[in-house]
Scaffold this motif. Structure first.
Motif, PDB file in Angstrom:
ATOM      1  N   LEU A 269       0.811  -1.230   0.000  1.00  0.00           N
ATOM      2  CA  LEU A 269       0.000   0.000   0.000  1.00  0.00           C
ATOM      3  C   LEU A 269       0.843   1.278   0.000  1.00  0.00           C
ATOM      4  O   LEU A 269       0.320   2.377   0.137  1.00  0.00           O
ATOM      5  N   GLY A 270       2.168   1.120  -0.143  1.00  0.00           N
ATOM      6  CA  GLY A 270       3.040   2.297  -0.128  1.00  0.00           C
ATOM      7  C   GLY A 270       3.181   2.940  -1.498  1.00  0.00           C
ATOM      8  O   GLY A 270       2.535   2.537  -2.476  1.00  0.00           O
ATOM      9  N   ASP A 271       4.021   3.956  -1.565  1.00  0.00           N
ATOM     10  CA  ASP A 271       4.298   4.660  -2.819  1.00  0.00           C
ATOM     11  C   ASP A 271       5.769   4.534  -3.177  1.00  0.00           C
ATOM     12  O   ASP A 271       6.634   4.801  -2.329  1.00  0.00           O
ATOM     13  N   LEU A 272       6.044   4.161  -4.413  1.00  0.00           N
ATOM     14  CA  LEU A 272       7.402   4.209  -4.960  1.00  0.00           C
ATOM     15  C   LEU A 272       7.375   5.274  -6.051  1.00  0.00           C
ATOM     16  O   LEU A 272       6.707   5.101  -7.071  1.00  0.00           O
ATOM     17  N   THR A 273       8.052   6.376  -5.786  1.00  0.00           N
ATOM     18  CA  THR A 273       7.967   7.522  -6.689  1.00  0.00           C
ATOM     19  C   THR A 273       9.298   7.762  -7.372  1.00  0.00           C
ATOM     20  O   THR A 273      10.328   7.952  -6.710  1.00  0.00           O
ATOM     21  N   LEU A 274       9.244   7.746  -8.703  1.00  0.00           N
ATOM     22  CA  LEU A 274      10.445   7.932  -9.520  1.00  0.00           C
ATOM     23  C   LEU A 274      10.585   9.412  -9.878  1.00  0.00           C
ATOM     24  O   LEU A 274       9.729   9.982 -10.561  1.00  0.00           O
ATOM     25  N   VAL A 275      11.655  10.026  -9.403  1.00  0.00           N
ATOM     26  CA  VAL A 275      11.902  11.439  -9.675  1.00  0.00           C
ATOM     27  C   VAL A 275      13.123  11.603 -10.588  1.00  0.00           C
ATOM     28  O   VAL A 275      13.155  12.470 -11.451  1.00  0.00           O
TER      29      VAL A 275
END
Ligand SMILES: [Zn+2]
Ligand SMILES: [Zn+2]
Length: 354
Positions: A269-275
Motif C-alpha cells: 500500500l506504499g508509494d514508490l515515486t520515480l523522480v
C-alpha cells in the motif's frame, strides 16, 4: 545594449558565453533582472544526451530554468508587479488555458501546441536565466518572493525544491506518524527532499547514497538514518522498518539499481515515486513490488506548490545548500557538476564578480 548570456547553440555541444540583445517585454510579459540561476543536472542531459528531433524544441537558447531576481520591466497589461520587486520564475510554461494549466499544473499541459514551445519554458527551448536579464513571456509565471527570501536562495527552489516538494506532497496521506520514508540519492534535489519530509511529517527518514559527503549533508538536513549503498542496503532498510518496508520511497536517481532497491523496500500500500532521470526500468509482477504498492513518475511541480515552497523557505524550514559563482564561471560550473564536484546546488549570480 547587449547583455551576457550562456548559450546552448547546438545539440551535443558545450554552452558558451555570448552577448545577446537586451530583452524587451511584449504585452503581458516581464523582464527579470537575474539574481540567481541554478545549474541543474538536466542541463547536462541537454548538452550531451539529446539530439536533433528528440525534443519538440532545440538550440539555440540561453540555459537556466531555475531562476529568481527582480522585476526589471514589464509590458502593457501587467498589473500587480512593481519594478524592483523580488520574484521567482515558475519554469514550465504551458498553454495557460487547458484544464491543467488553469490550476497551475503547467508541467502536464494538455495543449502543448498552444504553449510558447511544446513542453518547454525559459531555459528549455526558450531563453532562460543564465544571463543578466531574462524575458518571461507571461506575467503569470512570475511569483513574488515572500519577505525574508532572497533571489539567490529562491532560484534553486523553483526546481530543486519544487520537484521533491511535489513528490512528497502527493504522498502526504501515507506519511503519518510512525511511518517511514526512504530517500534514494541526496544530491541537489534529494537533500531538499529530506528537509521537506522533516518539515512536513513525523516520518522516520532513511537516506541512501553512494557518497559519504552526500550522506553527511542528508544527516545535517534531518535524515534519521543514513546508509552507504551496498549489497545489504535493502536488507538494512527492511530491518529498520520492522520488516514492513518504507511507506514512501523517493528515488532521486532512477537507475535499474535504485528502482530495484525501491521495489524491494516499498511497503504494501506504499508509494514508490520515480523522480530521477537515470533512465532505468522496473519489472512489475504480481508479487513485486508488494501488494498495492503504487509506482509513479513525477515531473517538476505546480505553480501553487511553488508558492508553498517559497513560503516554507521564508519560514526557515527549507534551506538549499548553495555554492555561488559569477556568470563568467558558468561554463566551468557545468564541468564541475559533471565531475560530481559541486556541493549542494550551484547558483550563478550574474552580479557576482561581474
Ligand atoms: Zn532542472
Ligand atoms: Zn495547457
Amino acid at each position: 545594449m547587449a547583455v551576457r548570456a550562456l548559450r546552448l547553440t547546438g545539440w551535443k555541444s558545450e554552452p558558451r558565453m555570448a552577448e545577446v540583445p537586451d530583452p524587451v517585454p511584449g504585452p503581458g510579459g516581464v523582464v527579470v533582472k537575474i539574481g540567481g540561476a541554478g545549474a541543474c543536472h538536466s542541463d547536462l542531459h541537454l548538452m550531451h544526451d539529446f539530439g536533433e528531433g528528440m525534443l519538440p524544441w532545440g538550440p539555440p537558447f540561453t540555459l537556466g530554468h531555475e531562476n529568481a531576481g527582480w522585476v526589471h520591466a514589464h509590458g502593457d497589461g501587467v498589473r500587480g508587479l512593481e519594478i524592483g520587486q523580488p520574484v521567482a520564475v515558475y519554469g514550465p510554461w504551458g498553454c495557460g488555458t487547458c484544464s491543467r494549466c488553469r490550476v497551475g499544473i503547467e508541467t502536464y499541459c494538455e495543449n502543448p501546441a498552444g504553449a510558447p514551445v511544446p513542453g518547454g519554458g525559459g531555459g528549455l527551448g526558450l531563453d532562460g536565466g543564465m544571463a543578466d536579464y531574462m524575458l518571461v513571456d507571461d506575467a503569470r509565471h512570475v511569483v513574488p518572493l515572500p519577505d525574508g527570501l532572497d533571489p539567490v536562495a529562491a532560484a534553486p527552489l523553483t526546481d530543486a525544491g519544487l520537484t521533491p516538494y511535489h513528490a512528497v506532497r502527493r504522498s502526504l496521506p501515507k506519511l503519518l506518524p510512525g511511518s517511514s520514508a526512504l530517500v534514494i540519492g541526496a544530491g541537489g534535489l534529494g537533500h531538499l527532499g529530506v528537509q521537506i519530509l522533516r518539515a512536513l511529517t513525523a516520518a522516520t527518514i532513511i537516506t541512501v547514497d553512494t557518497r559519504q559527503e552526500a550522506l553527511d549533508l542528508a544527516q545535517s538536513c534531518g535524515s534519521d538514518v543514513c546508509l552507504l549503498s551496498d549489497e545489504d542496503t535493502s536488507a538494512r532498510v527492511l530491518e529498520l522498518t520492522g520488516g514492513r518496508g518504507a511507506d514512501v520511497v523517493l528515488d532521486f536517481v532512477g537507475t535499474d539499481g535504485t528502482l530495484a532497491l525501491g521495489a524491494a523496500t516499498v511497503r504494501s500500500l506504499g508509494d514508490l515515486t520515480l523522480v530521477g532521470l537515470g533512465g532505468g526500468t522496473l519489472p512489475v509482477t504480481f508479487f513485486s513490488p508488494r501488494y498495492e504498492a503504487s509506482v509513479q513518475s513525477t515531473y517538476w511541480g505546480s505553480r501553487p506548490e511553488l508558492v508553498e515552497v517559497l513560503d516554507l523557505a521564508a519560514k526557515g524550514l527549507l534551506t538549499p545548500r548553495i555554492s555561488t559563482f559569477g556568470l563568467g564561471e558558468a561554463v566551468d560550473v557545468y564541468r564541475l557538476l559533471r565531475e560530481g564536484k559541486i556541493d549542494g546546488r550551484a547558483v550563478i549570480v550574474p552580479t557576482q564578480g561581474a
